[in-house]
Design an enzyme around this catalytic site. Structure first.
Site, mmCIF file in Angstrom:
data_model
loop_
_atom_site.group_PDB
_atom_site.id
_atom_site.type_symbol
_atom_site.label_atom_id
_atom_site.label_comp_id
_atom_site.label_asym_id
_atom_site.label_seq_id
_atom_site.Cartn_x
_atom_site.Cartn_y
_atom_site.Cartn_z
ATOM 1 N N TRP A 150 4.818 50.979 31.087
ATOM 2 C CA TRP A 150 5.275 50.697 29.867
ATOM 3 C C TRP A 150 6.567 51.498 29.276
ATOM 4 O O TRP A 150 6.356 52.651 28.910
ATOM 5 C CB TRP A 150 4.170 51.156 28.827
ATOM 6 C CG TRP A 150 2.929 50.353 28.975
ATOM 7 C CD1 TRP A 150 2.545 49.042 28.265
ATOM 8 C CD2 TRP A 150 1.835 50.558 29.846
ATOM 9 N NE1 TRP A 150 1.505 48.478 28.727
ATOM 10 C CE2 TRP A 150 0.855 49.341 29.611
ATOM 11 C CE3 TRP A 150 1.255 51.575 30.839
ATOM 12 C CZ2 TRP A 150 -0.344 49.028 30.317
ATOM 13 C CZ3 TRP A 150 -0.063 51.399 31.474
ATOM 14 C CH2 TRP A 150 -0.784 50.123 31.346
ATOM 15 N N HIS A 169 1.704 48.559 23.513
ATOM 16 C CA HIS A 169 0.712 47.457 23.565
ATOM 17 C C HIS A 169 -0.222 47.690 22.337
ATOM 18 O O HIS A 169 -0.181 48.425 21.692
ATOM 19 C CB HIS A 169 -0.007 47.679 25.037
ATOM 20 C CG HIS A 169 -0.453 48.666 25.396
ATOM 21 N ND1 HIS A 169 -1.087 48.875 26.531
ATOM 22 C CD2 HIS A 169 -0.714 49.831 24.597
ATOM 23 C CE1 HIS A 169 -1.611 50.382 26.716
ATOM 24 N NE2 HIS A 169 -1.197 50.927 25.694
ATOM 25 N N ARG A 195 9.216 47.640 23.712
ATOM 26 C CA ARG A 195 9.549 48.229 24.751
ATOM 27 C C ARG A 195 10.867 48.664 24.903
ATOM 28 O O ARG A 195 11.516 47.643 24.534
ATOM 29 C CB ARG A 195 8.757 47.563 25.842
ATOM 30 C CG ARG A 195 7.113 47.604 25.897
ATOM 31 C CD ARG A 195 6.724 46.929 27.117
ATOM 32 N NE ARG A 195 5.198 46.810 26.709
ATOM 33 C CZ ARG A 195 4.443 46.169 27.883
ATOM 34 N NH1 ARG A 195 5.053 45.609 28.971
ATOM 35 N NH2 ARG A 195 3.099 46.182 27.604
ATOM 36 N N GLN A 209 1.175 41.129 21.030
ATOM 37 C CA GLN A 209 -0.038 40.709 21.711
ATOM 38 C C GLN A 209 -1.193 40.635 20.893
ATOM 39 O O GLN A 209 -1.135 40.851 19.571
ATOM 40 C CB GLN A 209 -0.150 42.117 22.576
ATOM 41 C CG GLN A 209 0.795 42.404 23.694
ATOM 42 C CD GLN A 209 0.459 43.593 24.524
ATOM 43 O OE1 GLN A 209 -0.434 44.267 23.948
ATOM 44 N NE2 GLN A 209 0.937 43.748 25.829
ATOM 45 N N VAL A 252 -9.470 49.994 32.489
ATOM 46 C CA VAL A 252 -10.294 49.129 32.744
ATOM 47 C C VAL A 252 -10.891 49.162 34.200
ATOM 48 O O VAL A 252 -10.059 49.448 34.854
ATOM 49 C CB VAL A 252 -10.093 47.428 32.675
ATOM 50 C CG1 VAL A 252 -10.052 47.114 31.196
ATOM 51 C CG2 VAL A 252 -8.575 47.245 33.197
ATOM 52 N N ALA A 300 -12.155 43.835 27.872
ATOM 53 C CA ALA A 300 -11.108 44.052 27.023
ATOM 54 C C ALA A 300 -10.137 42.928 27.646
ATOM 55 O O ALA A 300 -10.143 42.529 28.696
ATOM 56 C CB ALA A 300 -10.733 45.322 26.909
HETATM 57 N N1 DAH Z 1 -2.017 46.373 27.472
HETATM 58 C C1 DAH Z 1 -1.928 45.822 28.596
HETATM 59 C C2 DAH Z 1 -0.437 45.427 28.680
HETATM 60 O O1 DAH Z 1 0.300 45.603 27.729
HETATM 61 C C3 DAH Z 1 -2.541 44.311 28.690
HETATM 62 C C4 DAH Z 1 -4.119 44.520 29.039
HETATM 63 C C5 DAH Z 1 -4.448 44.601 30.156
HETATM 64 C C6 DAH Z 1 -5.077 44.724 27.734
HETATM 65 C C7 DAH Z 1 -5.755 44.873 30.440
HETATM 66 C C8 DAH Z 1 -6.201 44.937 28.042
HETATM 67 C C9 DAH Z 1 -6.599 45.039 29.337
HETATM 68 O O2 DAH Z 1 -7.168 44.913 27.060
HETATM 69 O O3 DAH Z 1 -8.159 45.122 29.451
HETATM 70 O O4 DAH Z 1 0.240 45.247 29.718
#
Ligand code: DAH
Length: 332
Positions: A150, A169, A195, A209, A252, A300
């Protein structure tokens, strides 16, 4: 009344008349049998012959003047009334240009609608976020190489929860929501992210998102698969091919990425396109927010909204969304 006054008043009154009814009243008042001018003529007989001649000539001149004034105005008003009569009030008017929704708003609405139908509540979080929520609480400590996933726009200020930044995110809202609510729940979080990246057809420094989070006593990856398949079919078509691939995100375990099969615009060939990251919520997150990690489970996910819009509407370049190019926007 003397002739000068009659003339002045007649001129003044006719200047504001705009219909034939009022014009007729004017004619009766200034040229009719009971008008001041007729009275003036009637009184001439009381004057001496010389005066009678002089005043009579003046009065005749005024009468001619008033008659001409009357004719001119009659013509003007007749013309006006003809125009009004020829208006077709049933004719369709010229359309005023109306505004419409931006393609991203349309896509966001579709996504939130699909998940609302599946029982998800809509929640929002701040765009200016702290290091703690954006990273640490999601198991991404400063030294961790995953932070490189990120590229971050940092602000100069620091908060109680660490340095401030523009959220990279929507995942930090998972922590914020869990801190204040007890399971079971299912939420989605639409929002803008930022970003620090070089831009190209598929990267922009701002994008959207939709985060999803469901926590309950028994939530499995199978539940996730079913809900996500239902949502994706709702968004695209019942026939769309969906693939789940193992992946890594610190918050996760296990982590997955979800692809859908789309047609390549240039070659026409079918190919897989990644549309979201997801996984089972890491037990550490539950501990961080004070949940009993042995009691609760959850999944998630995070979807890229521009991605979805680009696939749905066949948009070749992500930068078009914020270009304000009216030729682009007019197509939706
Ligand atoms: N936040 C991650 C991104 O910006 C995307 C993401 C991945 C969100 C896995 C989630 C997750 O909730 O479980 O790349």
């Amino acid at each position: 009344m003397d002739l000068v006054k009659i003339k002045a008043q007649a001129k003044k009154e006719i200047s504001v008349i705009n219909n034939s009814r009022d014009l007729e009243r004017w004619r009766v008042k200034f040229l009719g049998r009971k008008s001041a001018l007729s009275l003036f003529f009637a009184n001439l007989k009381n004057l001496s012959l010389i005066e009678r001649r002089e005043q009579g000539a003046k009065a005749n001149k005024l009468r001619e003047f008033l008659e001409e004034l009357y004719r001119d105005n009659k013509e003007r008003i007749a013309q006006q009334e003809k125009e009004i009569e020829s208006w077709d009030i049933s004719r369709p008017g010229t359309k005023a240009p109306t505004s419409h929704l931006h393609p991203l708003t349309l896509t966001l609405r579709e996504i939130t609608q699909v998940f609302s139908r599946l029982g998800f509540a809509i929640v929002e979080g701040p765009e200016i976020e702290s290091e703690y929520y954006n990273f640490d609480a999601l198991r991404i400590p400063p030294s961790h190489p995953a932070r490189d996933m990120w590229d971050t726009l940092w602000l100069k200020s620091v908060s109680k929860k660490g340095r401030l930044l523009l959220r990279t995110h929507t995942s930090p809202v998972q922590i914020r929501y869990m801190e204040k609510h007890q399971p079971p729940f299912r939420i989605i979080v639409p929002g803008r992210c930022f970003r620090h990246e070089a831009t190209d057809v598929s990267h922009d420094i701002q994008f959207h998102q939709v985060e999803g989070l469901m926590v309950d006593e028994e939530v499995s990856l199978a539940n996730f698969k079913d809900i996500i398949e239902t949502a994706i079919r709702g968004l695209f078509s019942q026939k769309v091919k969906i693939r789940f691939r193992p992946s890594y995100f610190p918050f996760v375990s296990p982590g997955v990425e979800v692809d859908i099969k789309i047609r390549n615009k240039k070659s026409g060939a079918q190919e897989w396109m990644e549309i979201m990251g997801a996984g089972m919520v890491h037990p550490d997150l539950f501990e961080t927010v004070g949940y009993n990690k042995n009691l609760w489970q959850g999944f998630a996910f995070g979807v890229g909204v521009e991605r979805i819009a680009m696939i749905k509407y066949n948009i070749p370049d992500i930068r078009l969304f914020f270009s304000s190019d009216i030729r682009f926007l007019k197509q939706f």
